[in-house]
Design a protein around this motif. Structure first.
Motif, short mmCIF file in Angstrom:
data_model
loop_
_atom_site.label_atom_id
_atom_site.label_comp_id
_atom_site.label_asym_id
_atom_site.label_seq_id
_atom_site.Cartn_x
_atom_site.Cartn_y
_atom_site.Cartn_z
N ASP A 63 30.92 31.44 54.25
CA ASP A 63 30.44 30.81 53.12
C ASP A 63 28.93 29.57 54.07
O ASP A 63 30.08 28.09 54.66
CB ASP A 63 31.73 30.19 52.55
CG ASP A 63 31.66 29.35 51.68
OD1 ASP A 63 30.26 28.82 51.05
OD2 ASP A 63 32.77 28.25 51.92
N LEU A 64 27.98 29.47 53.39
CA LEU A 64 27.40 28.52 54.09
C LEU A 64 27.63 27.27 53.56
O LEU A 64 27.22 25.92 54.31
CB LEU A 64 25.84 29.10 53.27
CG LEU A 64 25.80 30.22 54.50
CD1 LEU A 64 24.10 30.17 54.58
CD2 LEU A 64 26.10 29.87 56.28
N THR A 65 28.09 26.68 51.64
CA THR A 65 28.77 25.94 51.72
C THR A 65 29.80 25.48 51.92
O THR A 65 29.63 23.57 51.45
CB THR A 65 29.25 26.24 50.19
OG1 THR A 65 30.26 26.58 50.05
CG2 THR A 65 27.22 26.65 49.34
N GLY A 66 30.60 26.14 52.86
CA GLY A 66 31.83 25.58 53.14
C GLY A 66 33.28 24.18 52.62
O GLY A 66 34.01 24.17 53.43
N ALA A 67 32.27 25.11 50.85
CA ALA A 67 33.92 24.59 50.15
C ALA A 67 34.60 25.59 49.51
O ALA A 67 35.10 25.13 48.49
CB ALA A 67 32.88 23.15 49.31
N HIS A 68 33.89 26.48 49.64
CA HIS A 68 34.48 27.61 48.78
C HIS A 68 35.14 29.24 49.46
O HIS A 68 36.17 28.49 48.38
CB HIS A 68 33.03 28.64 47.72
CG HIS A 68 33.78 30.26 46.91
ND1 HIS A 68 33.81 29.24 46.07
CD2 HIS A 68 34.35 31.24 47.50
CE1 HIS A 68 34.02 30.94 44.96
NE2 HIS A 68 34.01 31.70 45.95
N LEU B 184 38.33 30.51 50.76
CA LEU B 184 39.68 30.30 50.81
C LEU B 184 39.38 28.70 50.42
O LEU B 184 40.86 28.25 50.86
CB LEU B 184 39.82 30.27 52.54
CG LEU B 184 39.64 32.22 52.85
CD1 LEU B 184 40.19 32.05 54.04
CD2 LEU B 184 41.03 33.17 52.27
N GLU B 185 39.31 28.08 49.48
CA GLU B 185 39.49 26.82 49.18
C GLU B 185 39.81 27.14 47.69
O GLU B 185 40.24 26.02 47.58
CB GLU B 185 38.06 25.82 49.64
CG GLU B 185 38.49 26.29 51.07
CD GLU B 185 38.96 25.40 51.63
OE1 GLU B 185 39.43 24.55 50.86
OE2 GLU B 185 38.95 25.25 52.73
N GLN B 186 39.34 27.60 47.13
CA GLN B 186 39.38 28.21 45.54
C GLN B 186 40.10 29.28 45.25
O GLN B 186 40.92 29.65 46.05
CB GLN B 186 38.45 27.89 45.51
CG GLN B 186 36.97 26.59 45.33
CD GLN B 186 37.04 25.76 44.85
OE1 GLN B 186 37.75 26.46 44.01
NE2 GLN B 186 36.91 25.08 45.55
N PRO B 187 41.11 28.69 44.20
CA PRO B 187 42.14 29.91 43.94
C PRO B 187 40.73 30.87 43.05
O PRO B 187 39.61 30.94 42.35
CB PRO B 187 42.74 29.58 42.82
CG PRO B 187 42.36 27.75 42.52
CD PRO B 187 41.57 27.63 43.43
N GLY B 188 41.33 32.26 43.73
CA GLY B 188 40.59 33.68 42.94
C GLY B 188 39.29 33.02 43.64
O GLY B 188 38.02 34.50 42.92
N CYS B 189 39.14 33.11 45.12
CA CYS B 189 37.35 32.65 45.24
C CYS B 189 36.73 34.33 46.21
O CYS B 189 36.13 33.76 45.53
CB CYS B 189 37.61 31.97 46.95
SG CYS B 189 38.56 32.71 47.97
N CYS B 190 37.33 35.50 45.98
CA CYS B 190 37.03 36.06 45.88
C CYS B 190 36.73 36.90 45.08
O CYS B 190 36.15 38.42 44.97
CB CYS B 190 38.06 37.26 47.17
SG CYS B 190 37.59 36.27 48.54
N GLU B 191 37.29 36.67 43.73
CA GLU B 191 37.50 37.53 42.84
C GLU B 191 35.92 38.05 41.85
O GLU B 191 35.72 38.97 41.36
CB GLU B 191 37.92 37.07 41.52
CG GLU B 191 39.61 36.42 41.72
CD GLU B 191 40.92 36.45 40.60
OE1 GLU B 191 39.59 35.93 39.27
OE2 GLU B 191 41.80 36.51 40.72
#
Length: 344
Positions: free
Chosen positions: A206-211, A213-220
């Motif tokens: 994650d090149l943004t470093g903010a998504h 495993l940091e956001q709910p449902g990040c892999c949906e």
């Protein structure tokens, strides 16, 4: 008639020891775990971990595990890999020259490139045999291939088959094998197990470093931040297979295996998932391992033997492990088709 040289197809899998002896396993582990993409610590920390923690103890244990699954023809990973290469060669014909290489061990990537060069082949399709992208598998195989190619007087033109976690042919090849197992014994639950990764490696994609495993449902849902995320690729593969197998939401789950060391890895862990399924009253389980295209130590011994024992000790009764796609007709066709699409 054209006298053009054929196109080379280089199939690359992870690797295997030359034999199940402790010495051979130690050599293999030394090469494998010296890769900074696999053990992404500082060079000093990696060296200390390898030489003072892993190599003094793990070779004996791993050699014992390899002996349980070794065949008269050799390592299952190598046997299935050769069968796949032979099948793809027959499918593609004389316009192609197909070779198998291992990122670690033998046959090596430089050896395969030497053979192509000797045959006058300077156009190559590199096919990393890892459906889901990870820096420690696909990334390492691509890097090593380009490094070995760059040392040559004539640098070959190389194109790379991208991750094929959502390819319909790959998915159907795996689903067909699962259907065969389900026809023999309908399971109460299907568990999709994928090779695990340290959390820190997953987040690096994650090149943004903010998504990640940091956001709910990040892999949906696919988006730029998770486009090359290993965890998202695994989830997408599992969801697609569950759909093809017509599994309701409560009849399947996903877990990650093969944890090494004390760092945080992707969860849930497969061994814990099997235990919890049995303790919850599930008596029959079907296990599918879609991150492995060839049966190997991680499928046959870790899941097929130890995983089955864990499930039964927790109260489970019937355990089925679906074979990897190996050299099945559907997967041979898939590999050939994807290779043809990337021909330089």
């Amino acid at each position: 008639m054209s006298d053009a040289a054929p196109t080379g197809l280089l199939l690359v899998n992870l690797g295997t020891p030359d034999d199940p002896s402790e010495a051979a396993v130690r050599r293999y582990l030394r090469e494998f775990l010296s890769d900074p993409r696999v053990v992404d610590l500082s060079p000093v920390a990696r060296w200390l971990l390898l030489h003072f923690v892993i190599l003094p103890l793990r070779p004996a244990k791993s050699a014992e595990a390899y002996r349980k699954i070794w065949t008269e023809a050799g390592s299952p990973l190598l046997v299935h890999g050769r069968a796949l290469a032979d099948g793809v060669q027959a499918r593609l014909g004389s316009r192609w020259q197909v070779r198998l290489a291992m990122r670690y061990g033998s046959p090596s990537i430089p050896e395969a490139l030497d053979a192509f060069e000797a045959e006058g082949i300077h156009r190559i399709v590199l096919f990393p045999l890892f459906p889901q992208y990870a820096s420690s598998t696909t990334g390492s195989a691509v890097q090593r291939t380009f490094e070995a190619a760059a040392d040559r007087e004539i640098v070959p033109a190389i194109s790379v088959v991208p991750p094929f976690f959502a390819d319909a042919g790959y998915l159907e090849s795996q689903a067909a094998l699962a259907r065969e197992a389900m026809a023999r014994k309908a399971p109460e639950h299907v568990l999709f197990t994928f090779h695990g990764l340290p959390i820190r490696q997953v987040k690096k994609a994650d090149l943004t470093g903010a998504h990640c495993l940091e956001q709910p449902g990040c892999c949906e849902v696919e988006q730029p931040a998770n486009r090359m995320c290993y965890r998202r690729h695994c989830f997408e593969t599992a969801r697609a297979l569950a759909e093809r197998l017509e599994l309701d939401a409560g009849r399947w789950s996903l877990a990650f295996q093969s944890r090494l060391g004390r760092a945080a890895w992707l969860e849930p862990y497969t061994v814990d998932a099997l235990t919890e399924l049995a303790r919850s009253g599930i008596r029959s389980v079907l296990v599918v391992a879609p991150s492995f295209v060839a049966d190997c130590l991680e499928t046959l011994e870790e899941i097929g033997l130890r995983g089955a024992e864990v499930f039964r000790q927790a109260g489970g009764e019937h355990f089925q492990l679906v074979p990897a796609v190996n050299a099945s007709e559907g997967f041979v066709e898939t590999v050939a088709r994807l290779a043809e699409a990337m021909a330089p």
